[in-house]
Write a protein that holds these residues in place. Sequence first.
Motif, short mmCIF file in Angstrom:
data_model
loop_
_atom_site.label_atom_id
_atom_site.label_comp_id
_atom_site.label_asym_id
_atom_site.label_seq_id
_atom_site.Cartn_x
_atom_site.Cartn_y
_atom_site.Cartn_z
N ALA A 98 -7.83 -8.93 -4.34
CA ALA A 98 -6.25 -9.03 -4.59
C ALA A 98 -5.56 -7.95 -3.97
O ALA A 98 -6.01 -7.31 -2.86
CB ALA A 98 -6.04 -9.26 -5.84
N CYS A 99 -4.47 -7.67 -4.59
CA CYS A 99 -3.67 -6.43 -4.33
C CYS A 99 -3.17 -5.76 -5.00
O CYS A 99 -2.92 -6.32 -6.28
CB CYS A 99 -2.49 -6.93 -3.10
N ALA A 100 -2.47 -4.59 -4.98
CA ALA A 100 -2.09 -3.74 -6.28
C ALA A 100 -1.05 -4.34 -7.25
O ALA A 100 -0.97 -4.12 -8.25
CB ALA A 100 -1.63 -2.28 -5.72
N ALA A 101 -0.19 -5.22 -6.43
CA ALA A 101 0.92 -5.66 -6.92
C ALA A 101 0.61 -6.87 -7.98
O ALA A 101 1.03 -7.21 -8.89
CB ALA A 101 2.03 -6.30 -6.06
N LEU A 102 -0.62 -7.55 -7.55
CA LEU A 102 -1.11 -8.72 -8.37
C LEU A 102 -2.63 -8.37 -8.41
O LEU A 102 -3.49 -9.20 -7.71
CB LEU A 102 -0.84 -10.07 -7.49
N ALA A 152 -10.50 -6.54 -7.62
CA ALA A 152 -10.17 -5.40 -7.12
C ALA A 152 -9.01 -5.41 -6.01
O ALA A 152 -9.18 -6.56 -5.34
CB ALA A 152 -11.55 -4.74 -6.61
N ALA A 153 -8.01 -4.47 -5.88
CA ALA A 153 -7.14 -4.51 -4.89
C ALA A 153 -7.86 -4.06 -3.61
O ALA A 153 -8.97 -3.29 -3.60
CB ALA A 153 -6.14 -3.57 -5.16
N THR A 206 -4.77 -11.17 -1.30
CA THR A 206 -4.20 -10.01 -0.57
C THR A 206 -2.71 -10.15 0.24
O THR A 206 -2.70 -9.94 1.33
CB THR A 206 -5.35 -9.71 0.41
N TRP A 207 -1.91 -10.53 -0.65
CA TRP A 207 -0.70 -10.91 0.03
C TRP A 207 0.23 -9.85 0.41
O TRP A 207 1.27 -10.11 0.79
CB TRP A 207 -0.06 -11.71 -1.38
N ASP A 208 -0.11 -8.75 0.43
CA ASP A 208 0.78 -7.72 1.03
C ASP A 208 0.11 -7.35 2.44
O ASP A 208 0.47 -5.93 2.78
CB ASP A 208 0.74 -6.51 0.03
N GLY A 252 7.51 -9.94 -5.33
CA GLY A 252 8.12 -10.11 -3.87
C GLY A 252 7.17 -10.42 -2.85
O GLY A 252 7.50 -10.28 -1.78
N LEU A 253 5.87 -10.87 -3.12
CA LEU A 253 4.96 -11.14 -2.28
C LEU A 253 4.66 -12.94 -1.80
O LEU A 253 4.16 -12.91 -0.64
CB LEU A 253 3.44 -11.01 -2.84
#
Length: 288
Positions: free
Chosen positions: A9-13, A37-38, A57-59, A201-202
């Motif tokens: 995923a990413c750090a925000a989610l 894991a991000a 991985t939406w960022d 915000g992603l």
Amino acid sequence: MSGSAILVACAALPESDGDEHAVPEALADLGFKSRWAAWDDTTVDFGAADIVILRATWDYAERRDEFLSWAESVPALSNSAEVVRWNTDKSYLAELGDAGVSVVPTTLIAPDEKAPRWPKGEFVLKPAVGAGSRGAGRFEAGDEAASHLAGLQADGNTVLLQPYQSSVDSEGELALVFFGGVYSHAFSKAAMLGRELDESGLYVTEKLAPVQPSAAFRALAEDTLDATAALLGILRAELLYARVDLVTGPDGRPSLLELELVEPSLGFRQTDASAAWRFASAVRQQLA
């Protein structure tokens, strides 16, 4: 068979948006120990996992070069780094159209190109590299469209211009999901343009519902995956997952809007509980 899996995923989610809540248990039932894991967490040894599964991985859109470098460093990535590079630039739609797939008419506007002659009626402008409908807008010819295009180009984006598909207002989009190249389920997505971003915000929040697609939609989704496999020189089975987003065109026939092979929501909450099992089985197939 047993093994270890990292869901990325990413750090925000860090654990996605909750859609995959049943996946870790389904993987465990087949002997896989999984964790989230991000992708940019430098403390994680992605190379030690038997399979690394891209999920939320939406960022990546704002850091695509960095994301691609990371993807190429992960030997057991699904879908593969080659697929990621190809699919994170929506210019692939032109390639699929040239290969004979029925694609929503798409014009590519390079960062240094002037605004084209606008089509009649409403149209959509969106960056070729982007996720979660960020940067997408619905316009008619005029200053607002020109300003939006200029803003996207100023950020170095190639921009997609597509006629707005009015069927989306009444029918939405249909998302057909495949695991290991085999059809699993489908769900509908209500029109997203102009909706608000979620609190991360992603991505733009969506109204989703289960659906049974017609034979014509099923056939186009199958044709899309066949053409994709041919273009990439792979077998369909090598795609751990694929989401084929279709709309009804002005002629009443389905057209491809997007093909999602990197980080799409897969609609586990919009289908039967055994979908997580089908996904886990496809993960096992990748390793076999």
